[in-house]
Design an enzyme around this catalytic site. Structure first.
Site, PDB file in Angstrom:
ATOM      1  N   ARG A 122       0.830  -1.337  -0.187  1.00 33.85           N
ATOM      2  CA  ARG A 122      -0.008  -0.002   0.078  1.00 33.85           C
ATOM      3  C   ARG A 122       0.758   1.301   0.066  1.00 33.85           C
ATOM      4  O   ARG A 122       0.485   2.395  -0.713  1.00 33.85           O
ATOM      5  CB  ARG A 122      -0.919  -0.052   1.235  1.00 33.85           C
ATOM      6  CG  ARG A 122      -1.581   1.398   1.525  1.00 33.85           C
ATOM      7  CD  ARG A 122      -2.701   1.244   2.526  1.00 33.85           C
ATOM      8  NE  ARG A 122      -3.692   0.086   2.358  1.00 33.85           N
ATOM      9  CZ  ARG A 122      -4.102  -0.615   3.135  1.00 33.85           C
ATOM     10  NH1 ARG A 122      -3.935  -0.406   4.610  1.00 33.85           N
ATOM     11  NH2 ARG A 122      -5.068  -1.440   2.937  1.00 33.85           N
ATOM     12  N   TYR A 123       1.864   1.256   0.817  1.00 29.06           N
ATOM     13  CA  TYR A 123       2.782   2.402   0.861  1.00 29.06           C
ATOM     14  C   TYR A 123       3.946   2.274  -0.058  1.00 29.06           C
ATOM     15  O   TYR A 123       4.468   1.080  -0.307  1.00 29.06           O
ATOM     16  CB  TYR A 123       3.210   2.656   2.254  1.00 29.06           C
ATOM     17  CG  TYR A 123       2.034   2.749   3.203  1.00 29.06           C
ATOM     18  CD1 TYR A 123       1.587   4.013   3.302  1.00 29.06           C
ATOM     19  CD2 TYR A 123       1.679   1.680   4.014  1.00 29.06           C
ATOM     20  CE1 TYR A 123       0.353   4.042   4.064  1.00 29.06           C
ATOM     21  CE2 TYR A 123       0.395   1.913   4.744  1.00 29.06           C
ATOM     22  CZ  TYR A 123      -0.057   3.018   4.972  1.00 29.06           C
ATOM     23  OH  TYR A 123      -1.084   3.210   6.076  1.00 29.06           O
ATOM     24  N   ARG A 167       7.301   0.257   1.688  1.00 27.66           N
ATOM     25  CA  ARG A 167       7.149  -1.058   2.615  1.00 27.66           C
ATOM     26  C   ARG A 167       5.994  -1.641   2.283  1.00 27.66           C
ATOM     27  O   ARG A 167       5.173  -1.431   1.722  1.00 27.66           O
ATOM     28  CB  ARG A 167       7.175  -0.434   4.163  1.00 27.66           C
ATOM     29  CG  ARG A 167       5.955   0.509   4.219  1.00 27.66           C
ATOM     30  CD  ARG A 167       6.379   1.414   5.380  1.00 27.66           C
ATOM     31  NE  ARG A 167       5.446   2.397   5.820  1.00 27.66           N
ATOM     32  CZ  ARG A 167       4.983   3.486   5.202  1.00 27.66           C
ATOM     33  NH1 ARG A 167       5.763   3.907   4.196  1.00 27.66           N
ATOM     34  NH2 ARG A 167       4.308   4.390   5.807  1.00 27.66           N
ATOM     35  N   CYS A 169      -3.111 -18.216  14.754  1.00 29.84           N
ATOM     36  CA  CYS A 169      -2.749 -17.642  15.748  1.00 29.84           C
ATOM     37  C   CYS A 169      -2.992 -18.739  16.929  1.00 29.84           C
ATOM     38  O   CYS A 169      -3.429 -19.564  16.592  1.00 29.84           O
ATOM     39  CB  CYS A 169      -3.211 -16.216  16.182  1.00 29.84           C
ATOM     40  SG  CYS A 169      -3.312 -15.005  14.733  1.00 29.84           S
ATOM     41  N   CYS A 200      -8.274 -13.115  18.648  1.00 30.89           N
ATOM     42  CA  CYS A 200      -8.648 -12.002  19.184  1.00 30.89           C
ATOM     43  C   CYS A 200     -10.041 -11.713  18.518  1.00 30.89           C
ATOM     44  O   CYS A 200     -10.049 -11.761  17.283  1.00 30.89           O
ATOM     45  CB  CYS A 200      -7.791 -10.720  18.865  1.00 30.89           C
ATOM     46  SG  CYS A 200      -6.128 -11.156  19.274  1.00 30.89           S
ATOM     47  N   CYS A 226     -10.024  -9.064  15.987  1.00 30.13           N
ATOM     48  CA  CYS A 226      -9.170  -9.106  14.880  1.00 30.13           C
ATOM     49  C   CYS A 226      -9.549  -8.361  13.486  1.00 30.13           C
ATOM     50  O   CYS A 226     -10.716  -8.651  13.153  1.00 30.13           O
ATOM     51  CB  CYS A 226      -8.844 -10.554  14.518  1.00 30.13           C
ATOM     52  SG  CYS A 226      -7.616 -10.661  13.232  1.00 30.13           S
ATOM     53  N   ARG A 228      -8.645  -9.023  10.763  1.00 32.23           N
ATOM     54  CA  ARG A 228      -8.164  -9.737   9.600  1.00 32.23           C
ATOM     55  C   ARG A 228      -9.136 -11.171   9.467  1.00 32.23           C
ATOM     56  O   ARG A 228      -8.804 -12.125   9.323  1.00 32.23           O
ATOM     57  CB  ARG A 228      -7.072 -10.102   9.380  1.00 32.23           C
ATOM     58  CG  ARG A 228      -5.975  -8.824   8.987  1.00 32.23           C
ATOM     59  CD  ARG A 228      -5.031  -9.356   7.897  1.00 32.23           C
ATOM     60  NE  ARG A 228      -4.240  -8.175   7.827  1.00 32.23           N
ATOM     61  CZ  ARG A 228      -3.095  -7.751   8.547  1.00 32.23           C
ATOM     62  NH1 ARG A 228      -2.576  -8.526   9.586  1.00 32.23           N
ATOM     63  NH2 ARG A 228      -2.494  -6.766   8.344  1.00 32.23           N
ATOM     64  N   ASP A 256     -11.552  -0.862  13.494  1.00 31.37           N
ATOM     65  CA  ASP A 256     -11.894  -0.708  12.246  1.00 31.37           C
ATOM     66  C   ASP A 256     -13.434  -1.061  12.030  1.00 31.37           C
ATOM     67  O   ASP A 256     -13.913  -1.672  12.679  1.00 31.37           O
ATOM     68  CB  ASP A 256     -11.058  -0.842  11.149  1.00 31.37           C
ATOM     69  CG  ASP A 256     -10.757  -2.376  11.098  1.00 31.37           C
ATOM     70  OD1 ASP A 256     -11.640  -3.306  11.356  1.00 31.37           O
ATOM     71  OD2 ASP A 256      -9.332  -2.958  11.313  1.00 31.37           O
ATOM     72  N   ASP A 314      -7.258   3.092  10.714  1.00 31.41           N
ATOM     73  CA  ASP A 314      -6.840   2.637   9.451  1.00 31.41           C
ATOM     74  C   ASP A 314      -8.214   2.945   8.544  1.00 31.41           C
ATOM     75  O   ASP A 314      -9.053   2.212   8.727  1.00 31.41           O
ATOM     76  CB  ASP A 314      -6.516   1.184   9.777  1.00 31.41           C
ATOM     77  CG  ASP A 314      -5.513   0.809   8.625  1.00 31.41           C
ATOM     78  OD1 ASP A 314      -5.244   1.359   7.638  1.00 31.41           O
ATOM     79  OD2 ASP A 314      -4.531  -0.028   8.843  1.00 31.41           O
ATOM     80  N   LYS A 330      -3.319   4.411   6.854  1.00 31.61           N
ATOM     81  CA  LYS A 330      -3.472   4.832   8.505  1.00 31.61           C
ATOM     82  C   LYS A 330      -3.525   6.403   8.419  1.00 31.61           C
ATOM     83  O   LYS A 330      -2.486   7.111   7.721  1.00 31.61           O
ATOM     84  CB  LYS A 330      -2.201   4.444   9.236  1.00 31.61           C
ATOM     85  CG  LYS A 330      -2.163   2.857   9.394  1.00 31.61           C
ATOM     86  CD  LYS A 330      -1.047   2.247  10.046  1.00 31.61           C
ATOM     87  CE  LYS A 330      -0.935   1.095  10.236  1.00 31.61           C
ATOM     88  NZ  LYS A 330      -0.391   0.450   8.988  1.00 31.61           N
TER      89      LYS A 330
HETATM   90  C1  PLP Z   1       0.261  -0.621   8.862  1.00 35.20           C
HETATM   91  C2  PLP Z   1       0.780  -1.015   7.573  1.00 35.20           C
HETATM   92  C3  PLP Z   1       2.097  -0.816   7.020  1.00 35.20           C
HETATM   93  C4  PLP Z   1       3.071  -0.388   8.073  1.00 35.20           C
HETATM   94  O1  PLP Z   1       2.933   1.171   8.276  1.00 35.20           O
HETATM   95  P1  PLP Z   1       3.799   2.024   9.280  1.00 35.20           P
HETATM   96  O2  PLP Z   1       2.977   3.253   9.536  1.00 35.20           O
HETATM   97  O3  PLP Z   1       4.894   2.132   8.339  1.00 35.20           O
HETATM   98  O4  PLP Z   1       3.948   1.248  10.444  1.00 35.20           O
HETATM   99  C5  PLP Z   1       2.492  -1.239   5.946  1.00 35.20           C
HETATM  100  N1  PLP Z   1       1.669  -1.790   4.982  1.00 35.20           N
HETATM  101  C6  PLP Z   1       0.258  -2.078   5.337  1.00 35.20           C
HETATM  102  C7  PLP Z   1      -0.466  -2.354   4.249  1.00 35.20           C
HETATM  103  C8  PLP Z   1      -0.148  -1.460   6.550  1.00 35.20           C
HETATM  104  O5  PLP Z   1      -1.461  -1.644   6.834  1.00 35.20           O
HETATM  105  S1  SF4 Z   2      -5.363  -9.766  15.798  1.00 33.74           S
HETATM  106 FE1  SF4 Z   2      -5.956 -11.162  14.654  1.00 33.74          FE
HETATM  107  S2  SF4 Z   2      -3.915 -11.818  13.706  1.00 33.74           S
HETATM  108 FE2  SF4 Z   2      -3.567 -10.416  15.382  1.00 33.74          FE
HETATM  109  S3  SF4 Z   2      -3.154 -12.063  17.184  1.00 33.74           S
HETATM  110 FE3  SF4 Z   2      -5.251 -11.508  17.194  1.00 33.74          FE
HETATM  111  S4  SF4 Z   2      -6.110 -12.731  16.026  1.00 33.74           S
HETATM  112 FE4  SF4 Z   2      -4.261 -13.232  15.632  1.00 33.74          FE
END
Ligand code: PLP
Ligand code: SF4
Length: 432
Positions: free
Chosen positions: A120-121, A124, A133, A137, A140, A142, A301, A338, A345
């Protein structure tokens, strides 16, 4: 004392023969609790019948998993209000899907060039290396992938991710996440870190894990000797409540620090768990005491089934107001939303600028003092001739600011753009 602790009770209920080593993470992994009646039996509590009935449907959507260690942190005398219970036990409220809820609120799937990568960025990537996991959570983000057997990743999937990074020279920071990367075996972690660290343009590797919170015994000496081989490794954990900072988790954090790994923490603001300035202040101060730098505080989110965990953004701002100036600067996380639709973010903070004129900025501090900063009378702006610049920048080392985007583009003197205009409005369509 005499009274048996939660830990002792749970351990003896799991291994009737008294076998098994509580401090061995493998024992916990083998004994992860995955069904609700069993979890209650181990805690020695009897929930209402409706709790069990309502939960069946919830669990078919997102599974239950708790390590015996994390289970032992629950206060059985008041479990319905316990922050550990609320993070790990299902609630029928998860079925309450609101109009604006989304399965993939961050549009990660759209920014995913290969299965395991979200790019996305600019510099990185997020590399999801494991989709399960030791503890799930309930909050979560995801949920759609984590704990889903359809999404189990193969070595081929991981290699595809590595290949994408290799072929994308702009990526200088790789963020290993999941699921929990520390669910992989040491050898696999070593192999993966080795593959990534070997890529010349990768300068930093980050690993996000909840193990220090939910299974601190995972931080073994063997694992640390793997980590020690990689010099630019950072680790981020996920503590949400001061109660999670136990003797065992402090030991795990100490071991990681002593292995030379910088530690950070990401928390999620959760209604009924930690949505209180006093709780968050206590949490961040404890983290810093144990050499963990609070990194992000996430607004919950818009993923489906999280509506009961959401607070208004105003609660987050109120918490930030209670931290900034009131406690050490490096205890203060950045509060972020996010943003839906893949906007990424977005940092949020209380306002400190009250007003502006051509030569003064009026500011307020955390105590309510309103003050004036006088702008410099003369300020020599750079003329964008980097070769002639006297600021001792090593030009070979620093990325060029050739293609600014967003507001940076509007501020830039090398780009003539004067406005950013959304293209799909009625007015824009009329213009064409
Ligand atoms: C959070 C995130 C990152 C890392 O973002 P930072 O602000 O550098 O910590 C990179 N890629 C994705 C898709 C993210 O959600
Ligand atoms: S937030 Fe989701 S991915 Fe992270 S530790 Fe919890 S269950 Fe696992």
């Amino acid at each position: 004392m005499g009274a048996k602790t939660n830990k002792d009770k749970i351990k003896s209920r799991i291994s009737h023969d008294g076998g098994g080593n509580w401090y061995d993470y493998r024992w916990h992994l083998k004994n992860i609790i995955r069904d609700l009646p069993r979890a209650f039996e181990l805690l020695g509590i009897r929930p209402g019948q409706d709790f069990l009935r309502d939960s069946t449907e919830v669990l078919s959507k997102f599974p239950l998993a708790i390590t015996p260690y994390y289970l032992s942190l629950i206060d059985v005398s008041d479990y319905m209000n316990d922050p550990v219970f609320k993070q790990s036990f299902p609630s029928y409220k998860e079925l309450d899907v609101k109009h604006n809820d989304m399965i993939d609120p961050l549009s990660e799937d759209k920014d995913s060039p290969v299965k395991t990568i979200v790019h996305r960025y600019p510099d990185r990537v997020l590399f999801n290396v494991c989709n399960y996991c030791s503890m799930y959570c309930r909050h979560c983000t995801r949920k759609r992938k984590v704990g889903d057997s359809d999404h189990v990743l193969s070595k081929k999937d991981l290699l595809e991710g590595v290949k994408y990074i290799k072929n994308t020279p702009r990526v200088r920071d790789v963020l290993l996440s999941g699921g929990d990367p520390l669910m992989l075996e040491d050898e696999k972690i070593d192999w993966l870190l080795g593959e990534i660290a070997r890529i010349p343009h990768v300068e930093v590797i980050r690993l996000g894990t909840r193990m220090p919170v939910v299974l601190p015994f995972r931080i073994t000496d063997d694992l640390l000797s793997v980590f020690r081989k990689y010099k630019s490794l950072w680790i981020n954990s996920h503590f949400n409540h001061p109660k999670e900072i136990t003797g065992a988790s402090i030991m795990a954090l100490n071991k990681l620090s002593e292995a030379g790994i910088p530690l950070g923490n990401q928390s999620v603001l959760l209604s009924g768990v930690n949505d209180c300035p006093r709780i968050i202040k206590n949490l961040v101060q404890k983290l810093v005491k144990h050499r963990v730098r609070p990194y992000y505080l996430y607004q919950c989110d818009l993923a489906e089934g999280l509506s009961h965990f959401r607070t208004p953004i105003g609660k987050g701002i109120e918490i930030m107001e209670s931290l900034i100036g009131h406690t050490s600067g490096f205890s203060i996380p950045t509060y972020v939303v996010d943003a839906p639709g893949g906007a990424g973010k977005i940092p949020l903070t209380p306002n400190y600028i009250i007003s502006w004129s051509s030569d003064k900025v009026i500011l307020r501090n955390y105590e309510g003092i309103i003050t004036t900063y006088r702008e410099p009378a003369r300020y020599l702006n750079c003329n964008m001739d980097c070769d002639a610049c006297k600021l001792h920048l090593n030009m070979d080392d620093a990325a060029e600011q050739s293609n600014p985007i967003g507001i940076e583009k509007l501020l830039s003197d090398t780009d003539d753009t004067i406005s950013l205009i959304p293209q799909n409005t009625e007015r824009m369509k009329r213009r064409k």
